[in-house]
Design an enzyme around this catalytic site. Structure first.
Site, PDB file in Angstrom:
ATOM      1  N   HIS A  49       0.817  -1.221   0.000  1.00 23.60           N
ATOM      2  CA  HIS A  49       0.000   0.000   0.000  1.00 23.60           C
ATOM      3  C   HIS A  49       0.853   1.276   0.000  1.00 23.60           C
ATOM      4  O   HIS A  49       0.336   2.356  -0.294  1.00 23.60           O
ATOM      5  CB  HIS A  49      -0.924   0.035   1.217  1.00 23.60           C
ATOM      6  N   ASP A 109      -2.938 -10.667  -2.212  1.00 23.84           N
ATOM      7  CA  ASP A 109      -3.525 -10.101  -1.011  1.00 23.84           C
ATOM      8  C   ASP A 109      -4.970  -9.686  -1.322  1.00 23.84           C
ATOM      9  O   ASP A 109      -5.273  -9.242  -2.432  1.00 23.84           O
ATOM     10  CB  ASP A 109      -2.712  -8.880  -0.575  1.00 23.84           C
ATOM     11  N   HIS A 130      -6.517  -7.192  -0.464  1.00 23.96           N
ATOM     12  CA  HIS A 130      -6.570  -5.759  -0.739  1.00 23.96           C
ATOM     13  C   HIS A 130      -5.703  -5.432  -1.950  1.00 23.96           C
ATOM     14  O   HIS A 130      -4.608  -5.985  -2.107  1.00 23.96           O
ATOM     15  CB  HIS A 130      -6.076  -4.953   0.464  1.00 23.96           C
ATOM     16  N   ASP A 181      -4.760 -12.619   3.660  1.00 28.27           N
ATOM     17  CA  ASP A 181      -6.005 -12.185   4.278  1.00 28.27           C
ATOM     18  C   ASP A 181      -7.236 -12.594   3.471  1.00 28.27           C
ATOM     19  O   ASP A 181      -8.363 -12.252   3.845  1.00 28.27           O
ATOM     20  CB  ASP A 181      -6.004 -10.671   4.535  1.00 28.27           C
TER      21      ASP A 181
END
Length: 399
Positions: free
Chosen positions: A172, A209, A211, A302
């Site tokens: 990120h 991931d 995200h 995740d």
């Protein structure tokens, strides 16, 4: 993003301090070094455990690495793999991705010998969804440098593949700031180092991931040497990190057109067969056409079974199958770099399963998905990506 532990097996400060004490963690711990030629390597440093929230609970916590190490030991994996020596990322390596202002701000904070309170306040004022203590910058420098070392070892033929067990995560982090638990973008820095310092012409980054890796995508949006592929929850732009840049229609710009590939899933419940279908119909065909020299995985867990952060149900065996498919693209030259993953049991078992798969010599991708078990949203997402990319890649067709 969630700030509290999504599973019931997190530990409070007392249990964490006991874990750290049992590992003899201190500020001056030296990493172990046991490097041979060939095989699978892991890179890890106890000093990354010192990055933790100043007060209260947080899902990105030291226990994540502690549990992984314990799982690897109990399975006997640590006796079969090689260990690479960690180091800090250099200023030059960091600057391949990040602005000098961002780097200098963090280095100045570290050099001022700040208290945990000062670092905590710094993170609140400067970043989004980020916590820091006095050891956070040191841990982030080690995470980025260790990622470079793992990629370098594979490219130079010292090992066949590897897994960088690092934290804080990185995908990120933007060029100018940290966010989403990330200070430096470990995967992007390692990929840039591969191209700039090691002469690699084609790198494939695979981000699984749950995200979207907004920072990594932005870094390579105009880059013809690095392809960024992500399969993630999108939820029509409402899932973290929010916005439409993670949609299938984002395909790259300029020299990088066709080099950004997003499979944007809407909703919850995606499992092994859904991800394997994405591999079969999108990633592997495009990957073969692109013909990378190395695959770097933004390995967040995740989307794993039981992790309420992502609401998906990929099993440890499912993640191993994803790794197996990637090995076939590059004759086994794969480096996984840890990102998210907050259900301790699923995380540790999934990482161990991936490392066991990396150790296997057979790279044939013999796994097929069960068409009866994929969700309708998977078919929709796959076809959206194919429609956005069929002008760039010959090998993909709608399903």
């Amino acid at each position: 993003m969630l700030l509290e532990a999504p599973d019931g097996n997190g530990h409070g400060p007392t249990q964490l301090n006991a874990c750290l004490s049992s590992l003899c963690v201190s500020e001056d711990i030296l990493p172990s070094s046991k490097t041979k030629t060939g095989g699978t390597a892991v890179i890890y440093d106890d000093r990354m455990l010192l990055h933790k929230k100043y007060k209260g609970a947080h899902i990105e916590r030291p226990e994540r690495l502690i549990a992984i190490r314990k799982e690897l030991t109990e399975r006997g994996i640590t006796d079969l793999i090689q260990t690479l020596e960690s180091r800090d990322a250099t200023f030059e390596e960091l600057a391949y991705v990040h602005t000098k202002r961002h780097i200098r701000k963090l280095l100045a904070l570290q050099n001022s010998s700040p208290s945990d309170v000062e670092c905590h306040q710094f993170a609140i004022e400067e970043y989004e969804d980020m916590y820091m203590n006095k050891s956070s910058v040191s841990a982030a420098l080690l995470a980025a440098g260790s990622s470079v070392i793992a990629v370098e070892a594979v490219i130079k033929g010292k090992v066949r593949n590897g897994f960088a067990l690092v934290r804080p995560p990185g995908h990120h982090a933007e060029s100018h700031c940290g966010m989403g638990f990330c200070l430096f973008n470990n995967v992007a820095i390692a990929a840039k180092a591969a191209v700039n310092d090691l002469g690699v012409k084609k790198v494939l980054i695979v981000d699984w991931d749950v995200h979207h890796g907004n920072g990594t995508q932005r870094c390579f949006i105009n880059d013809e040497n690095v392809m960024y592929f992500s399969v993630h929850r999108h939820d029509n732009g409402r899932f973290y990190p929010h916005g439409e840049s993670s949609a299938a229609e984002t395909v790259g710009i300029g020299n990088g057109v066709g080099r950004t590939v997003n499979v944007a899933l809407n909703g919850k419940g995606y499992g092994d067969d859904d991800f394997l279908a994405v591999w079969e119909h999108v990633l592997l065909p495009i990957g073969k056409e692109f013909a990378p020299e190395i695959v770097i995985v933004s390995a967040g867990f995740d989307a794993a079974l039981g992790d309420t952060t992502g609401g998906c149900k990929v099993t440890p065996g499912g993640y191993a199958k994803l790794i197996r498919g990637l090995k076939g693209l590059t004759d086994g030259k794969v480096v996984a770099i840890l990102e998210g993953g907050y259900h301790i049991k699923s995380l540790s078992e999934s990482v161990a399963a991936c490392i066991e798969e990396l150790q296997r010599d057979d790279d044939c991708n013999s796994y097929k998905y069960d068409k009866q078990r994929i969700l309708p949203g998977t078919t929709t997402a796959i076809n959206s990506t194919i429609r956005a990319h069929k002008v760039h890649w010959k090998s993909i067709v709608e399903i």
